[in-house]
Design an enzyme around this catalytic site. Structure first.
Site, PDB file in Angstrom:
ATOM      1  N   ASP A  75      50.292  30.608  32.173  1.00 17.45           N
ATOM      2  CA  ASP A  75      49.222  31.375  31.525  1.00 17.45           C
ATOM      3  C   ASP A  75      49.821  32.164  30.361  1.00 17.45           C
ATOM      4  O   ASP A  75      50.826  31.747  29.758  1.00 17.45           O
ATOM      5  CB  ASP A  75      48.478  32.239  32.547  1.00 17.45           C
ATOM      6  CG  ASP A  75      47.038  32.516  32.137  1.00 17.45           C
ATOM      7  OD1 ASP A  75      46.818  33.465  31.354  1.00 17.45           O
ATOM      8  OD2 ASP A  75      46.118  31.796  32.590  1.00 17.45           O
ATOM      9  N   ASP A  76      49.249  33.295  30.045  1.00 14.86           N
ATOM     10  CA  ASP A  76      49.621  34.052  28.845  1.00 14.86           C
ATOM     11  C   ASP A  76      51.082  34.533  28.894  1.00 14.86           C
ATOM     12  O   ASP A  76      51.698  34.575  29.958  1.00 14.86           O
ATOM     13  CB  ASP A  76      48.675  35.265  28.736  1.00 14.86           C
ATOM     14  CG  ASP A  76      48.546  35.756  27.309  1.00 14.86           C
ATOM     15  OD1 ASP A  76      49.301  35.295  26.442  1.00 14.86           O
ATOM     16  OD2 ASP A  76      47.679  36.620  27.073  1.00 14.86           O
ATOM     17  N   LYS A 157      44.740  25.536  28.757  1.00 16.88           N
ATOM     18  CA  LYS A 157      43.689  26.551  28.899  1.00 16.88           C
ATOM     19  C   LYS A 157      43.620  27.269  27.558  1.00 16.88           C
ATOM     20  O   LYS A 157      44.608  27.859  27.121  1.00 16.88           O
ATOM     21  CB  LYS A 157      44.064  27.532  30.009  1.00 16.88           C
ATOM     22  CG  LYS A 157      43.217  28.809  30.077  1.00 16.88           C
ATOM     23  CD  LYS A 157      43.660  29.675  31.263  1.00 16.88           C
ATOM     24  CE  LYS A 157      42.982  31.032  31.298  1.00 16.88           C
ATOM     25  NZ  LYS A 157      43.394  31.836  32.478  1.00 16.88           N
ATOM     26  N   ASP A 159      42.037  30.244  25.667  1.00 10.76           N
ATOM     27  CA  ASP A 159      41.314  31.497  25.877  1.00 10.76           C
ATOM     28  C   ASP A 159      40.527  31.876  24.615  1.00 10.76           C
ATOM     29  O   ASP A 159      40.609  31.188  23.592  1.00 10.76           O
ATOM     30  CB  ASP A 159      42.343  32.582  26.261  1.00 10.76           C
ATOM     31  CG  ASP A 159      41.761  33.584  27.235  1.00 10.76           C
ATOM     32  OD1 ASP A 159      40.526  33.753  27.247  1.00 10.76           O
ATOM     33  OD2 ASP A 159      42.538  34.207  27.975  1.00 10.76           O
ATOM     34  N   SER A 191      37.676  28.751  27.696  1.00 10.93           N
ATOM     35  CA  SER A 191      37.130  30.020  28.187  1.00 10.93           C
ATOM     36  C   SER A 191      35.857  30.403  27.432  1.00 10.93           C
ATOM     37  O   SER A 191      35.319  31.496  27.628  1.00 10.93           O
ATOM     38  CB  SER A 191      38.175  31.131  28.052  1.00 10.93           C
ATOM     39  OG  SER A 191      39.298  30.828  28.842  1.00 10.93           O
ATOM     40  N   ARG A 214      35.626  28.365  31.955  1.00  9.41           N
ATOM     41  CA  ARG A 214      35.414  29.640  32.641  1.00  9.41           C
ATOM     42  C   ARG A 214      34.053  30.201  32.249  1.00  9.41           C
ATOM     43  O   ARG A 214      33.732  30.282  31.073  1.00  9.41           O
ATOM     44  CB  ARG A 214      36.508  30.623  32.230  1.00  9.41           C
ATOM     45  CG  ARG A 214      37.837  30.455  32.976  1.00  9.41           C
ATOM     46  CD  ARG A 214      37.822  31.200  34.296  1.00  9.41           C
ATOM     47  NE  ARG A 214      37.404  32.593  34.112  1.00  9.41           N
ATOM     48  CZ  ARG A 214      38.184  33.540  33.627  1.00  9.41           C
ATOM     49  NH1 ARG A 214      39.436  33.286  33.328  1.00  9.41           N
ATOM     50  NH2 ARG A 214      37.724  34.772  33.464  1.00  9.41           N
ATOM     51  N   ASP A 218      37.206  37.814  34.565  1.00  6.22           N
ATOM     52  CA  ASP A 218      38.455  37.504  35.276  1.00  6.22           C
ATOM     53  C   ASP A 218      38.369  37.889  36.745  1.00  6.22           C
ATOM     54  O   ASP A 218      37.927  38.995  37.075  1.00  6.22           O
ATOM     55  CB  ASP A 218      39.614  38.315  34.688  1.00  6.22           C
ATOM     56  CG  ASP A 218      39.994  37.840  33.304  1.00  6.22           C
ATOM     57  OD1 ASP A 218      39.307  36.972  32.763  1.00  6.22           O
ATOM     58  OD2 ASP A 218      40.998  38.363  32.789  1.00  6.22           O
TER      59      ASP A 218
HETATM   60  C1  GLA Z   1      41.986  36.554  29.799  1.00  7.61           C
HETATM   61  C2  GLA Z   1      41.706  35.387  30.736  1.00  7.61           C
HETATM   62  C3  GLA Z   1      42.632  35.451  31.937  1.00  7.61           C
HETATM   63  C4  GLA Z   1      44.070  35.420  31.459  1.00  7.61           C
HETATM   64  C5  GLA Z   1      44.322  36.546  30.474  1.00  7.61           C
HETATM   65  C6  GLA Z   1      45.683  36.443  29.824  1.00  7.61           C
HETATM   66  O1  GLA Z   1      41.663  37.781  30.351  1.00  7.61           O
HETATM   67  O2  GLA Z   1      40.372  35.392  31.159  1.00  7.61           O
HETATM   68  O3  GLA Z   1      42.381  34.380  32.810  1.00  7.61           O
HETATM   69  O4  GLA Z   1      44.335  34.177  30.873  1.00  7.61           O
HETATM   70  O5  GLA Z   1      43.356  36.554  29.432  1.00  7.61           O
HETATM   71  O6  GLA Z   1      45.937  37.471  28.945  1.00  7.61           O
END
Ligand code: GLA
Length: 424
Positions: A75-76, A157, A159, A191, A214, A218
């Site tokens: 992820d991030d 993914k 975002d 997202s 999504r 979150d």
């Molecule tokens: C957003 C996404 C999360 C995650 C964060 C990372 O909030 O919805 O799922 O990926 O960013 O910073």
């Protein structure tokens, strides 16, 4: 007009990339490990190649891969704060990913698993790392898609932080095209609608370009967070169900089973709901230290089979009153035109006494034919056969409180060919 129409035609093809025909399963770092980049103080928990390698090891060694969990999703917070000044490519953080993403992908692949990565359609990721658009408006979709493809990435993914939500209609499809032209099959997780909550997202278009998306906020490590997602799905189910199916999934966010916020019962509830929705099953937990009972929930093959059913129907809420909910999903096998069904009874009442919940089958499933009987299997009890009901009889189950479920599968059995159905 013609041009737009032609582009649209091409894009319908884009979606049909043949990927994730059943909901993706795997692991994703965000909810459990967030943006912890402090490897000095948290050597085992920081976002680093070691974390993803550890998880890949656990997926294989502890039986998760065997039941279907095969994506390891970064992820991030995996990149340096700036792109390479010459090539303009994203660069993995040198300290935390000393061997780079290609080496990590090779490692994950050597275990028979797939690697997912994270980017953002805007100028920055939510954590402040470089996005797919430069501050000057430069569009890096093509460079990024090619980079991911060269590294051997299997899923992205994308975002939506630091982007104008109105522009997403065009920005998300651009990455879809770039991935499609990259020469590698890459699952595309958007997202997009999560940034348009309450603004009537164009799910038809989203489903044309994304493999899954999504919808909502979150997930956090709490039952309150899980119920907010359940309520969102119930509220919008008529819309969500339409564009959901093989290759195109609504994503209620990660499974938090095995962390700190859910009781065992609530963990069973999350698994049951995510299964009945045909949702992506992306765990975000620490597989190196997870308790055995949580592992058992995550590896329940009968419930995973509901999730992975080839029809891919998003189950819907058919009853909700005074904290009691019933969710139903039609699935296979279909015997003489009659579906198999998964049913969840969810008890959200917080007074601690278990309740006996009882509904006539025909009141839960409209048009359920009277001819076959329905074998009832308890999916949280090794699929034990617990009843044989006709459509005018009641499905009666005792359910614990505070976010507890019972989950059953109903298979039609015709008198003429009794034992035709699978009895697992
Ligand atoms: C957003 C996404 C999360 C995650 C964060 C990372 O909030 O919805 O799922 O990926 O960013 O910073």
């Amino acid at each position: 007009m013609t041009i737009i129409w032609l582009i649209d035609l091409k894009l319908v093809k884009t979606l049909d990339n043949g990927l994730v025909r059943t909901p993706p399963m795997g692991w994703m770092s965000w909810e459990r490990f967030a943006c912890n980049i402090d490897c000095d103080n948290y050597p085992n928990e920081c976002i680093s190649e070691q974390l993803y390698k550890d998880i890949a090891d656990r997926l294989v060694a502890d039986g998760y891969k065997e039941v279907g969990y095969n994506y390891v999703n970064i992820d991030d917070c995996w990149t340096e704060m700036t792109r390479d000044p010459v090539t303009k490519r994203l660069v993995a953080n040198h300290k935390r990913f000393p061997n780079g993403i290609k080496a990590l992908a090779d490692y994950v692949h050597s275990k028979g698993l797939l690697l997912g990565i994270y980017g953002d359609v805007g100028t920055k990721t939510c954590g402040g790392y470089p996005g797919a658009r430069g501050e000057d408006g430069t569009d890096y979709d093509t460079i990024d898609a090619q980079t991911y493809a060269e590294w051997g990435v299997d899923s992205l993914k994308l975002d939506g932080c630091y982007a104008d939500t109105k522009n997403m209609t065009n920005m998300y499809p651009e990455m879809s095209r770039a991935l499609n032209s990259s020469g590698r099959a890459i699952v595309y997780a958007c997202s997009w609608p999560a940034y348009q909550i309450g603004q009537n997202p164009d799910y038809r278009r989203i489903a044309q370009y994304c493999n899954y998306w999504r919808n909502f906020d979150d997930i956090m490590d709490s039952w309150t967070s899980v119920t907010s997602i359940i309520d969102f799905y119930a509220k919008y189910q008529d819309v969500l169900v339409k564009y959901h199916g093989p290759g195109a999934w609504n994503d209620p966010d990660m499974l938090i089973i095995g962390n700190f916020g859910l009781s065992l019962e609530q963990s069973r509830a999350q698994m049951a709901l995510w299964a009945i929705w045909s949702a992506p099953l992306l765990m975000s937990n620490d597989l190196r230290s997870i308790g055995g009972q949580y592992k058992e929930i995550l590896q329940n093959r009968d419930i995973i089979a509901v999730n992975q059913d080839k029809l891919g129907i998003l189950g819907t809420r058919v009853h909700s009153k005074s904290g009691i909910e019933v969710w139903v999903k039609p699935m296979t096998p279909i015997v003489k035109g009659v579906n198999t069904y998964a049913i969840v009874y969810l008890n959200r009442v917080v007074l601690g006494t278990p309740l006996i919940i009882s509904f006539k089958l025909s009141s839960l499933i409209a048009g359920l034919p009277s001819e076959p009987l329905y074998n009832v299997y308890d999916l949280y009890d090794n699929s034990k056969l617990i009843g044989k009901l006709s459509n005018d009889q009641n499905l009666t189950l005792k359910v614990n409180t505070s976010g507890s479920v019972r989950m059953v599968k109903l298979t039609p059995v015709f008198k003429s060919d009794e034992i035709e159905n699978d009895l697992n």
